[in-house]
Design a protein around this motif. Structure first.
Motif, PDB file in Angstrom:
ATOM      1  N   ASP A 155       0.830  -1.201   0.000  1.00 14.13           N
ATOM      2  CA  ASP A 155       0.000   0.000   0.000  1.00 14.13           C
ATOM      3  C   ASP A 155       0.865   1.250   0.000  1.00 14.13           C
ATOM      4  O   ASP A 155       1.813   1.358   0.776  1.00 14.13           O
ATOM      5  N   LYS A 156       0.535   2.196  -0.861  1.00 10.97           N
ATOM      6  CA  LYS A 156       1.261   3.466  -0.919  1.00 10.97           C
ATOM      7  C   LYS A 156       0.578   4.454   0.016  1.00 10.97           C
ATOM      8  O   LYS A 156      -0.576   4.819  -0.195  1.00 10.97           O
ATOM      9  N   VAL A 157       1.279   4.868   1.045  1.00 14.62           N
ATOM     10  CA  VAL A 157       0.750   5.843   1.991  1.00 14.62           C
ATOM     11  C   VAL A 157       1.186   7.231   1.524  1.00 14.62           C
ATOM     12  O   VAL A 157       2.379   7.484   1.370  1.00 14.62           O
ATOM     13  N   PRO A 158       0.237   8.149   1.299  1.00 15.94           N
ATOM     14  CA  PRO A 158       0.611   9.514   0.905  1.00 15.94           C
ATOM     15  C   PRO A 158       1.258  10.271   2.069  1.00 15.94           C
ATOM     16  O   PRO A 158       1.062   9.903   3.234  1.00 15.94           O
ATOM     17  N   PRO A 159       1.996  11.342   1.775  1.00 18.00           N
ATOM     18  CA  PRO A 159       2.566  12.164   2.848  1.00 18.00           C
ATOM     19  C   PRO A 159       1.461  12.758   3.726  1.00 18.00           C
ATOM     20  O   PRO A 159       0.354  13.005   3.260  1.00 18.00           O
ATOM     21  N   CYS A 160       1.775  12.983   4.969  1.00 18.80           N
ATOM     22  CA  CYS A 160       0.892  13.647   5.948  1.00 18.80           C
ATOM     23  C   CYS A 160      -0.356  12.839   6.288  1.00 18.80           C
ATOM     24  O   CYS A 160      -1.365  13.402   6.699  1.00 18.80           O
ATOM     25  N   ILE A 161      -0.313  11.529   6.108  1.00 17.12           N
ATOM     26  CA  ILE A 161      -1.479  10.698   6.395  1.00 17.12           C
ATOM     27  C   ILE A 161      -1.120   9.690   7.480  1.00 17.12           C
ATOM     28  O   ILE A 161      -0.048   9.101   7.474  1.00 17.12           O
ATOM     29  N   SER A 162      -2.071   9.481   8.411  1.00 15.20           N
ATOM     30  CA  SER A 162      -1.915   8.454   9.434  1.00 15.20           C
ATOM     31  C   SER A 162      -3.275   8.102  10.002  1.00 15.20           C
ATOM     32  O   SER A 162      -4.283   8.703   9.635  1.00 15.20           O
ATOM     33  N   GLY A 163      -3.274   7.158  10.926  1.00 16.97           N
ATOM     34  CA  GLY A 163      -4.508   6.732  11.574  1.00 16.97           C
ATOM     35  C   GLY A 163      -4.768   7.517  12.843  1.00 16.97           C
ATOM     36  O   GLY A 163      -3.909   8.241  13.349  1.00 16.97           O
ATOM     37  N   ALA A 164      -5.981   7.379  13.346  1.00 18.71           N
ATOM     38  CA  ALA A 164      -6.352   8.032  14.606  1.00 18.71           C
ATOM     39  C   ALA A 164      -5.468   7.496  15.737  1.00 18.71           C
ATOM     40  O   ALA A 164      -5.006   6.360  15.692  1.00 18.71           O
ATOM     41  N   PRO A 165      -5.220   8.316  16.759  1.00 15.15           N
ATOM     42  CA  PRO A 165      -4.359   7.875  17.874  1.00 15.15           C
ATOM     43  C   PRO A 165      -5.100   6.930  18.820  1.00 15.15           C
ATOM     44  O   PRO A 165      -5.581   7.313  19.871  1.00 15.15           O
ATOM     45  N   PHE A 166      -5.180   5.651  18.429  1.00 12.11           N
ATOM     46  CA  PHE A 166      -5.955   4.650  19.159  1.00 12.11           C
ATOM     47  C   PHE A 166      -5.151   3.939  20.243  1.00 12.11           C
ATOM     48  O   PHE A 166      -5.718   3.358  21.159  1.00 12.11           O
ATOM     49  N   GLU A 167      -3.815   3.944  20.141  1.00 16.58           N
ATOM     50  CA  GLU A 167      -2.966   3.234  21.106  1.00 16.58           C
ATOM     51  C   GLU A 167      -2.752   4.081  22.362  1.00 16.58           C
ATOM     52  O   GLU A 167      -2.543   5.296  22.275  1.00 16.58           O
ATOM     53  N   LYS A 168      -2.746   3.419  23.512  1.00 18.59           N
ATOM     54  CA  LYS A 168      -2.428   4.098  24.773  1.00 18.59           C
ATOM     55  C   LYS A 168      -0.921   4.042  25.008  1.00 18.59           C
ATOM     56  O   LYS A 168      -0.290   3.021  24.762  1.00 18.59           O
ATOM     57  N   VAL A 169      -0.389   5.131  25.517  1.00 22.75           N
ATOM     58  CA  VAL A 169       1.022   5.173  25.902  1.00 22.75           C
ATOM     59  C   VAL A 169       1.136   4.617  27.323  1.00 22.75           C
ATOM     60  O   VAL A 169       0.291   4.888  28.182  1.00 22.75           O
ATOM     61  N   LYS A 170       2.162   3.799  27.531  1.00 21.10           N
ATOM     62  CA  LYS A 170       2.397   3.209  28.854  1.00 21.10           C
ATOM     63  C   LYS A 170       2.575   4.318  29.880  1.00 21.10           C
ATOM     64  O   LYS A 170       3.356   5.254  29.666  1.00 21.10           O
ATOM     65  N   GLU A 171       1.865   4.213  30.986  1.00 19.40           N
ATOM     66  CA  GLU A 171       1.902   5.239  32.020  1.00 19.40           C
ATOM     67  C   GLU A 171       3.331   5.530  32.473  1.00 19.40           C
ATOM     68  O   GLU A 171       4.126   4.619  32.689  1.00 19.40           O
ATOM     69  N   GLY A 172       3.645   6.812  32.558  1.00 16.26           N
ATOM     70  CA  GLY A 172       4.964   7.237  33.018  1.00 16.26           C
ATOM     71  C   GLY A 172       6.032   7.297  31.941  1.00 16.26           C
ATOM     72  O   GLY A 172       7.168   7.645  32.235  1.00 16.26           O
ATOM     73  N   THR A 173       5.694   6.945  30.680  1.00 15.63           N
ATOM     74  CA  THR A 173       6.733   6.943  29.642  1.00 15.63           C
ATOM     75  C   THR A 173       6.572   8.051  28.619  1.00 15.63           C
ATOM     76  O   THR A 173       7.502   8.347  27.904  1.00 15.63           O
ATOM     77  N   GLY A 174       5.425   8.653  28.491  1.00 10.48           N
ATOM     78  CA  GLY A 174       5.198   9.634  27.436  1.00 10.48           C
ATOM     79  C   GLY A 174       5.737  11.007  27.769  1.00 10.48           C
ATOM     80  O   GLY A 174       5.432  11.555  28.821  1.00 10.48           O
ATOM     81  N   ASP A 175       6.564  11.540  26.872  1.00 10.04           N
ATOM     82  CA  ASP A 175       7.018  12.924  27.036  1.00 10.04           C
ATOM     83  C   ASP A 175       6.895  13.667  25.700  1.00 10.04           C
ATOM     84  O   ASP A 175       7.700  14.515  25.370  1.00 10.04           O
ATOM     85  N   PHE A 176       5.857  13.342  24.917  1.00  8.39           N
ATOM     86  CA  PHE A 176       5.665  14.001  23.636  1.00  8.39           C
ATOM     87  C   PHE A 176       5.428  15.492  23.840  1.00  8.39           C
ATOM     88  O   PHE A 176       4.799  15.909  24.811  1.00  8.39           O
ATOM     89  N   LYS A 177       5.949  16.266  22.898  1.00  9.45           N
ATOM     90  CA  LYS A 177       5.692  17.703  22.894  1.00  9.45           C
ATOM     91  C   LYS A 177       5.321  18.090  21.475  1.00  9.45           C
ATOM     92  O   LYS A 177       6.080  17.851  20.543  1.00  9.45           O
ATOM     93  N   VAL A 178       4.127  18.667  21.320  1.00  8.41           N
ATOM     94  CA  VAL A 178       3.638  19.110  20.018  1.00  8.41           C
ATOM     95  C   VAL A 178       3.626  20.629  20.010  1.00  8.41           C
ATOM     96  O   VAL A 178       3.021  21.253  20.884  1.00  8.41           O
ATOM     97  N   VAL A 179       4.311  21.226  19.042  1.00 11.23           N
ATOM     98  CA  VAL A 179       4.234  22.670  18.818  1.00 11.23           C
ATOM     99  C   VAL A 179       3.171  22.881  17.749  1.00 11.23           C
ATOM    100  O   VAL A 179       3.319  22.384  16.622  1.00 11.23           O
ATOM    101  N   PRO A 180       2.045  23.559  18.077  1.00  9.18           N
ATOM    102  CA  PRO A 180       0.953  23.684  17.125  1.00  9.18           C
ATOM    103  C   PRO A 180       1.314  24.541  15.912  1.00  9.18           C
ATOM    104  O   PRO A 180       1.943  25.582  16.037  1.00  9.18           O
ATOM    105  N   TRP A 181       0.877  24.062  14.775  1.00  8.55           N
ATOM    106  CA  TRP A 181       1.096  24.721  13.492  1.00  8.55           C
ATOM    107  C   TRP A 181      -0.083  25.648  13.224  1.00  8.55           C
ATOM    108  O   TRP A 181      -1.226  25.281  13.470  1.00  8.55           O
TER     109      TRP A 181
END
Length: 188
Positions: A155-181
């Protein structure tokens, strides 16, 4: 003091004064910019951080992001740069991939990043484009990815495409930082 010694001493003093002045001028030029000027050179969007996914069976699944969109490229998310990595291991089974970012969009605390796999030990991922969605949430980060529904081999995935965030991050491990566009809309 003879005339020659005085000339050398004065010349040395002038050079030292000019040198010190030059250093002072350079120091002023290199001083931190005011907040407004720093904001003008900030990133238009970014996704950084690391987390492990929650899996009750004990799988070790890790995602790490270092993706950025420069201010000068604000209107073109396909000029994003950086990498992201993911790995999935359980016992003696598993693999990893390193991805060169080719697109990054963010909105609020959600980011979608895509790229082409440049290094892996999983044959299905070699040179495939993959996408990941991250939700940076204080109540627990979440993550989604294209290979949940798309086969990286065919399957060819186009740029900027992904699935909904359905997975849970293990407690105590997530340090994601999103700078809004923020897309700048044309006024004419």
């Amino acid at each position: 003091m003879n005339r020659r010694t005085k000339i050398v001493a004065v010349a040395a003093a002038v050079l030292l004064t000019l040198g010190a002045g030059g250093i002072a001028a350079a120091s002023v030029d290199e001083a931190p910019a005011p907040a407004a000027a720093r904001a003008a050179v900030s990133e238009a969007a970014a996704l950084t951080g690391t987390a492990k996914l929650y899996r009750p069976a004990g799988d070790d699944i890790t995602f790490t992001f270092d993706a950025h969109l420069a201010e000068k490229d604000r209107q073109d998310p396909m000029k994003a740069t950086g990498t992201f990595r993911f790995s999935h291991y359980k016992g003696d089974w598993g693999g990893y991939a390193k991805v060169k970012v080719d697109c990054l969009t963010t909105g609020g605390k959600v980011a979608v990043v895509s790229g082409v796999v440049v290094e892996t030990d999983v044959k299905e991922f070699k040179k495939a484009r993959v996408g990941v969605t991250v939700h940076d949430d204080a109540n627990g980060d979440r993550l989604g990815y294209t290979w949940m529904t798309a086969d990286p081999k065919k399957d060819k995935v186009p740029p900027c495409i992904s699935g909904a965030p359905f997975e849970k991050v293990k407690e105590g491990t997530g340090d994601f930082k999103v700078v809004p566009w923020e897309f700048v809309y044309p006024t004419e």
